[in-house]
Write a protein that holds these residues in place. Sequence first.
Motif, PDB file in Angstrom:
ATOM      1  N   UNK A 115       0.808  -1.226   0.000  1.00 27.57           N
ATOM      2  CA  UNK A 115       0.000   0.000   0.000  1.00 27.57           C
ATOM      3  C   UNK A 115       0.840   1.275   0.000  1.00 27.57           C
ATOM      4  N   UNK A 116       2.152   1.142  -0.066  1.00 25.26           N
ATOM      5  CA  UNK A 116       3.007   2.322  -0.067  1.00 25.26           C
ATOM      6  C   UNK A 116       2.980   3.087   1.244  1.00 25.26           C
ATOM      7  N   UNK A 117       2.767   2.366   2.342  1.00 28.41           N
ATOM      8  CA  UNK A 117       2.780   2.988   3.657  1.00 28.41           C
ATOM      9  C   UNK A 117       1.427   3.475   4.141  1.00 28.41           C
ATOM     10  N   UNK A 118       0.350   3.215   3.396  1.00 26.84           N
ATOM     11  CA  UNK A 118      -0.987   3.609   3.857  1.00 26.84           C
ATOM     12  C   UNK A 118      -1.404   2.797   5.071  1.00 26.84           C
ATOM     13  N   UNK A 119      -0.800   1.632   5.232  1.00 30.98           N
ATOM     14  CA  UNK A 119      -0.990   0.804   6.422  1.00 30.98           C
ATOM     15  C   UNK A 119       0.322   0.772   7.172  1.00 30.98           C
ATOM     16  N   UNK A 120       0.302   1.119   8.460  1.00 35.35           N
ATOM     17  CA  UNK A 120       1.552   1.206   9.221  1.00 35.35           C
ATOM     18  C   UNK A 120       1.255   0.973  10.696  1.00 35.35           C
ATOM     19  N   UNK A 121       1.750  -0.141  11.244  1.00 31.18           N
ATOM     20  CA  UNK A 121       1.442  -0.482  12.633  1.00 31.18           C
ATOM     21  C   UNK A 121       2.262   0.330  13.631  1.00 31.18           C
ATOM     22  N   UNK A 175       0.937   8.744   6.550  1.00 34.54           N
ATOM     23  CA  UNK A 175       1.816   9.636   5.805  1.00 34.54           C
ATOM     24  C   UNK A 175       1.664  11.090   6.232  1.00 34.54           C
ATOM     25  N   UNK A 176       0.499  11.462   6.762  1.00 32.65           N
ATOM     26  CA  UNK A 176       0.260  12.835   7.206  1.00 32.65           C
ATOM     27  C   UNK A 176       0.111  12.949   8.715  1.00 32.65           C
ATOM     28  N   UNK A 177      -0.221  11.835   9.364  1.00 29.89           N
ATOM     29  CA  UNK A 177      -0.461  11.866  10.803  1.00 29.89           C
ATOM     30  C   UNK A 177      -1.815  12.435  11.170  1.00 29.89           C
ATOM     31  N   UNK A 178      -2.677  12.634  10.195  1.00 33.36           N
ATOM     32  CA  UNK A 178      -3.984  13.247  10.445  1.00 33.36           C
ATOM     33  C   UNK A 178      -5.114  12.292  10.051  1.00 33.36           C
ATOM     34  N   UNK A 179      -6.293  12.460  10.654  1.00 37.24           N
ATOM     35  CA  UNK A 179      -7.438  11.630  10.267  1.00 37.24           C
ATOM     36  C   UNK A 179      -7.784  11.809   8.799  1.00 37.24           C
ATOM     37  N   UNK A 180      -8.246  10.741   8.185  1.00 38.27           N
ATOM     38  CA  UNK A 180      -8.615  10.806   6.774  1.00 38.27           C
ATOM     39  C   UNK A 180      -9.795  11.762   6.591  1.00 38.27           C
ATOM     40  N   UNK A 181      -9.873  12.385   5.399  1.00 39.86           N
ATOM     41  CA  UNK A 181     -10.945  13.331   5.150  1.00 39.86           C
ATOM     42  C   UNK A 181     -11.440  13.302   3.723  1.00 39.86           C
ATOM     43  N   UNK A 184       0.445   8.200  17.058  1.00 38.62           N
ATOM     44  CA  UNK A 184      -0.395   9.216  16.420  1.00 38.62           C
ATOM     45  C   UNK A 184      -1.864   8.933  16.726  1.00 38.62           C
ATOM     46  N   UNK A 185      -2.239   7.669  16.673  1.00 39.40           N
ATOM     47  CA  UNK A 185      -3.611   7.283  17.021  1.00 39.40           C
ATOM     48  C   UNK A 185      -3.925   7.701  18.453  1.00 39.40           C
ATOM     49  N   UNK A 186      -2.983   7.450  19.356  1.00 32.78           N
ATOM     50  CA  UNK A 186      -3.166   7.840  20.754  1.00 32.78           C
ATOM     51  C   UNK A 186      -3.254   9.355  20.899  1.00 32.78           C
ATOM     52  N   UNK A 187      -2.453  10.060  20.127  1.00 30.03           N
ATOM     53  CA  UNK A 187      -2.436  11.521  20.199  1.00 30.03           C
ATOM     54  C   UNK A 187      -3.799  12.114  19.836  1.00 30.03           C
ATOM     55  N   UNK A 188      -4.476  11.468  18.887  1.00 34.41           N
ATOM     56  CA  UNK A 188      -5.796  11.930  18.470  1.00 34.41           C
ATOM     57  C   UNK A 188      -6.915  11.401  19.358  1.00 34.41           C
ATOM     58  N   UNK A 189      -6.567  10.570  20.338  1.00 35.69           N
ATOM     59  CA  UNK A 189      -7.565  10.114  21.306  1.00 35.69           C
ATOM     60  C   UNK A 189      -8.302   8.852  20.933  1.00 35.69           C
ATOM     61  N   UNK A 190      -7.722   8.008  20.046  1.00 33.58           N
ATOM     62  CA  UNK A 190      -8.396   6.787  19.642  1.00 33.58           C
ATOM     63  C   UNK A 190      -7.684   5.535  20.154  1.00 33.58           C
ATOM     64  N   UNK A 191      -6.793   5.702  21.125  1.00 29.85           N
ATOM     65  CA  UNK A 191      -6.097   4.560  21.710  1.00 29.85           C
ATOM     66  C   UNK A 191      -6.292   4.548  23.202  1.00 29.85           C
ATOM     67  N   UNK A 192      -5.405   3.857  23.926  1.00 28.72           N
ATOM     68  CA  UNK A 192      -5.519   3.790  25.386  1.00 28.72           C
ATOM     69  C   UNK A 192      -5.380   5.136  26.088  1.00 28.72           C
ATOM     70  N   UNK A 193      -4.703   6.111  25.440  1.00 33.03           N
ATOM     71  CA  UNK A 193      -4.557   7.418  26.062  1.00 33.03           C
ATOM     72  C   UNK A 193      -5.889   8.169  26.048  1.00 33.03           C
ATOM     73  N   UNK A 194      -6.071   9.094  26.984  1.00 31.87           N
ATOM     74  CA  UNK A 194      -7.309   9.852  27.078  1.00 31.87           C
ATOM     75  C   UNK A 194      -7.494  10.747  25.850  1.00 31.87           C
ATOM     76  N   UNK A 195      -8.753  10.991  25.477  1.00 31.83           N
ATOM     77  CA  UNK A 195      -9.043  11.865  24.349  1.00 31.83           C
ATOM     78  C   UNK A 195      -8.598  13.287  24.658  1.00 31.83           C
ATOM     79  N   UNK A 196      -7.919  13.957  23.728  1.00 28.01           N
ATOM     80  CA  UNK A 196      -7.426  15.310  23.994  1.00 28.01           C
ATOM     81  C   UNK A 196      -8.576  16.312  24.056  1.00 28.01           C
ATOM     82  N   UNK A 249      -6.881   0.511   2.153  1.00 25.96           N
ATOM     83  CA  UNK A 249      -7.714   1.131   1.125  1.00 25.96           C
ATOM     84  C   UNK A 249      -8.492   2.315   1.684  1.00 25.96           C
ATOM     85  N   UNK A 250      -8.974   2.170   2.913  1.00 29.49           N
ATOM     86  CA  UNK A 250      -9.732   3.251   3.531  1.00 29.49           C
ATOM     87  C   UNK A 250      -8.863   4.494   3.705  1.00 29.49           C
ATOM     88  N   UNK A 251      -7.593   4.301   4.023  1.00 25.68           N
ATOM     89  CA  UNK A 251      -6.658   5.415   4.151  1.00 25.68           C
ATOM     90  C   UNK A 251      -6.371   6.035   2.787  1.00 25.68           C
TER      91      UNK A 251
END
Length: 345
Positions: free
Chosen positions: A117-123, A273-279, A128-140, A302-304
């Motif tokens: 996928x050229x980096x569209x999938x990256x574990x 690749x951007x560190x931001x939610x898809x739009x 970054x997911x945590x930073x946006x509040x979608x992981x174990x860390x609290x939502x910002x 694909x969703x990314x």
Amino acid sequence: MIRPVRGVFASVVLTLALAALAGCSFQEELKVWELSGPVFGTRYHINVVLTDDQARLENLGQGITAVLEEVDASMSTWRDDSELSRFNRAPSQADWFGISPGLLQVLSASQAVSELSGGAFDITVGPIVNLWGFGPEARPETVPDDRVLAQRLAATGYQNIELRQDPPAVRTRRPQYLDLSAIAKGYGVDAVARYLSEQGVTAFLVEIGGEVRASGRKPNGDAWRLAIEEPVAERGVINRVVALERHGMATSGDYRNYYESQGQRYSHTIDPLTGKPIGHNLASVTVIAENCMLADGMATAFNVMGYEKARDLAIRENIPAYFIVRGDNGFESHYTPAFSSYLVE
């Protein structure tokens, strides 16, 4: 929970729903039984075609629970004692860290999807997911600062991961936080499917949180029929129906897991690749593959990527994919040539 499935089909919830079939009857000696329970923060629903043997069903239920517990204990980022969490906390990730064969399999598949996928999938995008509040860390309370986002993004990259096959081990070129939430659920589905096959069950449908693996047919000879949901908040609105008798299927979309801040909608799917939610305008994508783990990872990639790039890759690689795109007049559906044979007219 174990129960016979009443009516003409078994239930599959969340991103997938079974299509109704009318006028079907089962052979007397065989029934479709449903085993269900909580797992991975969601629920599993497993349909097996067997005779009325309660002892065997109870044993299967216990075995399924054990299989899923093993996956959770290996790959969860929500458990401090999991194999993955212990690696994420390792004092020196530059040293080889011994892992189970199952975890190696998922890490290897993740790397393959990342390359394809050229980096569209990256574990490694977990921070970054945590930073946006979608992981174990609290939502910002506010969206991430660009400076902090850039710092975390610079530290990620699937290319930093090194794997060893024998004995199984992982290490990284620089410290990483690995997050398998976009592929481990698919592996869990495959692990249950493998267990059922080992137990002599040849016809089944395994579903965990919408990810599916099918095998064989129902007692009346029909393939398992499932429906791709319309990407709307209301559950159970059917877009198209597919028929499966083997393979795995997974759906990824941005229409359920999101939050809003200051009038802006933020999807849980982060572009590595951007560190931001898809739009973009791709609302959901469904992928069929040889196993659910691969379908899960490719659906996320694909969703990314968005519709156009994902469509081109899927056609080039002959991947069965079904896209639902937001258009000017509502949703538009598109699918690759390889997906057409699975559609029920």
